[in-house]
Design an enzyme around this catalytic site. Structure first.
Site, PDB file in Angstrom:
ATOM      1  N   SER A 424      29.518  38.595  34.919  1.00  0.00           N
ATOM      2  CA  SER A 424      30.491  37.575  35.273  1.00  0.00           C
ATOM      3  C   SER A 424      30.423  36.330  34.406  1.00  0.00           C
ATOM      4  O   SER A 424      31.427  35.649  34.242  1.00  0.00           O
ATOM      5  CB  SER A 424      30.317  37.195  36.745  1.00  0.00           C
ATOM      6  OG  SER A 424      28.999  36.746  36.976  1.00  0.00           O
ATOM      7  N   HIS A 452      34.651  42.216  37.868  1.00  0.00           N
ATOM      8  CA  HIS A 452      35.340  41.673  36.691  1.00  0.00           C
ATOM      9  C   HIS A 452      35.807  42.771  35.746  1.00  0.00           C
ATOM     10  O   HIS A 452      36.252  42.486  34.640  1.00  0.00           O
ATOM     11  CB  HIS A 452      34.428  40.690  35.956  1.00  0.00           C
ATOM     12  CG  HIS A 452      34.181  39.451  36.745  1.00  0.00           C
ATOM     13  ND1 HIS A 452      35.087  38.425  36.836  1.00  0.00           N
ATOM     14  CD2 HIS A 452      33.123  39.092  37.531  1.00  0.00           C
ATOM     15  CE1 HIS A 452      34.611  37.476  37.628  1.00  0.00           C
ATOM     16  NE2 HIS A 452      33.411  37.858  38.060  1.00  0.00           N
ATOM     17  N   LYS A 482      40.249  39.199  42.554  1.00  0.00           N
ATOM     18  CA  LYS A 482      40.387  38.829  41.146  1.00  0.00           C
ATOM     19  C   LYS A 482      41.664  39.470  40.598  1.00  0.00           C
ATOM     20  O   LYS A 482      42.737  38.919  40.780  1.00  0.00           O
ATOM     21  CB  LYS A 482      39.125  39.218  40.389  1.00  0.00           C
ATOM     22  CG  LYS A 482      37.898  38.517  41.011  1.00  0.00           C
ATOM     23  CD  LYS A 482      36.640  38.773  40.255  1.00  0.00           C
ATOM     24  CE  LYS A 482      35.387  38.404  41.028  1.00  0.00           C
ATOM     25  NZ  LYS A 482      35.367  37.109  41.672  1.00  0.00           N
TER      26      LYS A 482
END
Ligand code: WAQ
Ligand code: MG
Length: 633
Positions: A424, A452, A482
């Protein structure tokens, strides 16, 4: 029959301790023993000589006095305590400063100084010795505690009460000469007994006593006679209040202060527009380079439309945990979509990615397990490891040799290997194929956090497994918050795993379910992502373009994901760089300890498929302008 008992212990001509009692005859033997003990086992040293004197007295000559009223000043420091004493003296009408200067001269004395408040002359017949007050005791002295702190208080209050009633005495100041006792007091009939602490640091042997005399020269003799000979018993001695507990807020205040001085203080910035590639912040437009909304799905019109419909039907909030009443068809539908997308048997929603990691690790692993964890894994993985009570073995970041070496060393009978798919804060990518082989070889669970990686890695944004063309790890964790632009986390894997988690994962069981709104939003976003893989390609192009722009400007960066770390090092410099960038309309987060190691502070750019090349070029130029003076290129 009544007696006065006096104890005095000394060594090498030095006074060690002393005490006195006024007692009826039956109590003498027991109290003699008590005082002998006190003489023989004193903190100031071992005595060479102990004198215990017992004299008969006339009971009708004993005056009984009520103890002075006790109050207390607890200052934060020695300086503040002396300031409080000075203020108190001034309030009582004394020439405070002068008196306190003279007080120091009492330090070497065995007795007290008798100071005239008018002339500042001294009335003690022997300046070196001073005046010793004797002939007093508490009415119930045989009941005294064994705690020396409480004895010191009682004995001081007895002396102060007697002294305050002496003819001509208008006040007394005392500081203990016991190196372990930092309390002193001011006493007078008017003001009572005011305990003050701390009047010195622990270990300081400087203590003394000073009586303030206001009266005629003739009366001094009367005063001295009273102090040295009048028998006084003091009654109604209050028990010493327990010391108040330490201030529980102080630790918070001082920690925050330390955080501030280290440049690690954090505040919550408030955004003034929706989280997309271009935002309003502090009443100005900014290019947003700090959002995880990688594919710009948080604000997508189709998502918004569906959410409105779902809101009309389902309202807000889910009303219960998933296992009770919190599951809507949207929950089930999204779990099905997620597992199909990830090509696994099953999926389970959690309320955040953090809770997914904590839930899986603490459920799957226990004290009999060993967890091998990459040193740069996300905090939620670290916390999950801790909560599991498993043995935690941290391997060097991305170092598969180190991982294998440590597995061989540990020879775990049961365990799990866990890694971010995309790290990250560094944006680098786990070497999944080799990593999976190691997990397989040693029979360990493989767990990858693809938070991610989803929407970023792989031709269609399916994440690490697609990127590396491998099977999924045993456990793959993702987020809805996300790329999918909503909120929540999830776990994909075998039905056996998911069933186990449904039944055992506490962060799942004991949370109210996500609302149908968040779930439907993620579902729609996932549909769009799968329908429009160009977004993933566009994001990748943007990353390449942005990195190239920065490299051309002399900033060394590199990324295989949507996260582009720009290393600064110094914490304060990172923060000030991000602030300067804000001035230039570029919103970029400074990442500091504890998110990354000390001295590895950085700017962290997170790109979106929605950024235009012009915007990225503009941002890269601004970054280069600010960073170039910092670094030798
Ligand atoms: N008469 C006159 N002065 C004395 C006497 C006495 N009987 N005993 C001691 N002093 C003088 C001497 O100079 C010491 O250095 C000084 O007083 C301090 O004596 O918790 O322990 O016995 O509220 O150390 C005050 C706080 C403790 C008690 C006082 O005095 C509390 C104390 P210390
Ligand atoms: Mg003492």
């Amino acid at each position: 029959m009544w007696y006065q008992m006096k104890m005095r212990a000394q060594a090498g001509g030095r006074h060690l301790s002393g005490a006195e009692r006024i007692l009826p005859q039956p109590l003498l033997p027991q109290q003699a023993e008590t005082l002998a003990r006190r003489a023989l086992f004193h903190s100031r040293g071992v005595p060479e000589q102990v004198v215990l004197k017992i004299e008969k007295i006339e009971p009708e000559k004993i005056v009984v006095l009520d103890a002075l009223a006790v109050s207390e000043i607890r200052a934060a420091s020695v300086t503040e305590a002396w300031q409080a004493l000075e203020n108190l003296l001034r309030e009582e009408g004394f020439t405070a400063e002068h008196i306190l200067t003279l007080f120091r001269e009492t330090y070497p004395m065995r007795g007290a100084m008798l100071l005239d408040t008018e002339t500042f002359g001294r009335w003690e017949p022997d300046f070196q010795r001073g005046i010793r007050v004797t002939g007093m005791d508490a009415l119930d002295s045989a009941l005294q505690t064994t705690e020396s702190g409480k004895n010191a208080f009682r004995e001081a209050l007895v002396l102060a009460t007697k002294t305050a009633h002496a003819p001509g005495i208008v006040g007394e100041i005392c500081v203990s000469d016991d190196p372990g006792y930092v309390t002193g007091y001011f006493a007078s009939r008017r003001r009572g007994y005011v305990r003050i602490s701390p009047l010195k640091e622990v270990g300081d042997e400087n203590g003394g006593r000073l009586f303030l005399y206001h009266g005629s020269a003739e009366e001094v003799a009367l005063c001295l006679d009273y102090l040295e000979h009048q028998l006084v018993q003091v009654r109604n001695i209050p028990s010493l209040p327990d010391s108040p507990p330490p201030n529980r807020w102080e630790r918070l205040r001082s920690t925050l202060e330390t955080i501030r001085t280290k440049g690690l203080y954090r505040q919550i910035p408030e955004m003034e527009s929706a989280p997309t590639h271009h935002i309003w912040f502090q009443q100005r437009p900014h290019i947003m380079l700090a959002s995880n909304n990688y594919l710009d799905l948080a604000h997508h019109p189709e998502v918004e439309k569906l959410v409105q419909e779902v809101a009309a039907e389902w309202g807000t909030g889910s009303g219960g945990s998933r296992l009770t009443t919190g599951t809507s068809p949207w929950h089930t539908r999204l779990e099905t979509s997620l597992s199909q997308w990830q090509k696994t048997e099953s999926a389970l929603l959690f309320n955040t990615g953090y809770m997914a990691n904590v839930g899986v690790l603490s459920t799957l692993c226990g004290p009999d397990d060993t967890i091998f964890s990459d040193e740069l894994n996300h905090a939620s993985i670290i916390d999950g490891c801790r909560l599991s009570k498993a043995k935690i073995v941290v391997y060097r970041h991305g170092d598969l040799d180190d991982l294998e070496r440590k597995i061989r060393q540990e020879k775990p009978s049961r365990g799990l290997v866990v890694s971010d798919g995309v790290f990250s804060m560094d944006g680098d990518v786990l070497l999944l194929p080799e990593w999976l082989k190691i997990c397989e070889k040693y029979g360990l669970f493989s767990m990858v956090d693809d938070a991610h990686a989803l929407g970023v890695l792989g031709e269609t944004g399916r994440g690490s497994a697609e990127h590396w063309q491998t099977a999924q790890p045993d456990i793959s964790v993702g987020t809805l918050s996300k790329t999918l632009g909503s909120e929540g986390g999830f776990v994909c894997g075998k039905e056996l795993l998911i069933d186990f988690l449904r039944n055992r994962a506490r962060s799942f069981i004991f949370s109210t379910a996500l609302s149908a709104l968040s779930v439907a939003a993620a579902w729609k976003a996932l549909e769009i992502l799968q329908r429009e893989p160009w977004r993933v390609r566009k994001l990748r192009e943007n990353v390449h373009f942005f990195c190239r722009e920065l490299q051309n400007a002399g900033i060394s960066v590199q990324s295989e994901s949507a996260i582009v770390p720009i290393l600064i090092g110094d914490e304060r410099q990172a923060v000030s760089s991000s602030q300067q960038l804000l001035q230039k309309g570029v919103y970029l987060s400074a990442i500091r300890y504890p998110t990354v190691a000390h001295g590895k502070a950085r700017l962290r750019a997170a790109l979106s498929s929605a950024h235009s090349q012009e915007a990225l070029q503009q941002a890269a130029t601004a970054i280069a302008e600010i960073l170039r003076p910092l670094k030798p290129l």
